[in-house]
Design a protein around this motif. Structure first.
Motif, PDB file in Angstrom:
ATOM      1  N   ARG A   1      49.571 -55.381  -3.616  1.00  0.00           N
ATOM      2  CA  ARG A   1      48.221 -55.523  -4.482  1.00  0.00           C
ATOM      3  C   ARG A   1      47.859 -57.088  -4.470  1.00  0.00           C
TER       4      ARG A   1
ATOM      5  N   LEU B   1      46.211 -52.909  -1.544  1.00  0.00           N
ATOM      6  CA  LEU B   1      45.211 -52.641  -2.613  1.00  0.00           C
ATOM      7  C   LEU B   1      44.683 -54.002  -3.213  1.00  0.00           C
TER       8      LEU B   1
ATOM      9  N   THR C   1      42.026 -55.402  -5.853  1.00  0.00           N
ATOM     10  CA  THR C   1      41.764 -55.266  -7.174  1.00  0.00           C
ATOM     11  C   THR C   1      40.995 -56.484  -7.707  1.00  0.00           C
TER      12      THR C   1
ATOM     13  N   SER D   1      41.615 -50.787  -5.224  1.00  0.00           N
ATOM     14  CA  SER D   1      42.319 -50.148  -6.417  1.00  0.00           C
ATOM     15  C   SER D   1      41.327 -49.992  -7.820  1.00  0.00           C
TER      16      SER D   1
ATOM     17  N   LEU E   1      49.861 -44.174  -7.289  1.00  0.00           N
ATOM     18  CA  LEU E   1      49.694 -45.701  -7.676  1.00  0.00           C
ATOM     19  C   LEU E   1      49.693 -46.135  -8.999  1.00  0.00           C
ATOM     20  N   ASP E   2      48.819 -45.143  -9.777  1.00  0.00           N
ATOM     21  CA  ASP E   2      48.664 -45.541 -11.210  1.00  0.00           C
ATOM     22  C   ASP E   2      49.270 -44.747 -12.092  1.00  0.00           C
TER      23      ASP E   2
END
Length: 148
Positions: free
Chosen positions: A44, A82, A84, A114, A147-148
């Motif tokens: 990330r 990812l 973000t 993301s 992922l989340d």
């Protein structure tokens, strides 16, 4: 009378037993061919409102990020990256970071933004309670399950 009830209760407990509040599941033991990570690697890259960068939660400088991206590009199969950016981050800074990622040839099938599902609905306020759907699997990067 109490003795009779005590004996009856003891007989019922012995007959049916005490039910534990446990769900036991027999899972197969992993063999040597099944050894490996339990979840796919996901990296990330987070851009904060103030322009600071985080790589997997750790603060990094632009110079460190360039070195990390070089290492990231060498891993096979390539892990998912990812990106973000904070909603209030400077647009110029977002483009600068994307330019660094693009210069390393990492804007490919393994690169994903993301948490974009929170901006999907324009007619109602964004809620962060609904999880983002898992992206489709691709051939060139490690599979991504959830992922989340």
């Amino acid at each position: 009378m109490a003795g009779i009830f005590a004996i009856a209760a003891a007989l019922v407990l012995l007959t049916y037993g005490i039910t534990p509040h446990v769900l036991t599941v027999a899972l197969p033991l992993p063999g040597p061919h099944e050894a490996g990570p339990l979840s796919p690697p996901v990296n990330r890259l987070i851009l904060r409102e103030n322009g600071a960068l985080l790589w997997n939660g750790e603060p990094v400088s632009d110079r460190d990020l360039a070195l990390i991206l070089d290492q990231h590009a060498q891993i096979e199969p390539r892990p998912v990256l990812l990106f973000t950016p904070d909603a209030k981050a400077s647009y110029a800074r977002v483009l600068e970071v994307l330019g660094m990622v693009r210069s390393k040839d990492l804007v490919d099938r393994c690169f994903r933004f993301s948490e974009i599902s929170r901006y999907r609905h324009y007619d109602r306020p964004a809620t962060f309670d609904t999880p983002a759907p898992a992206p489709a699997r691709s051939e060139s990067c490690s599979p991504l399950l959830k992922l989340d």
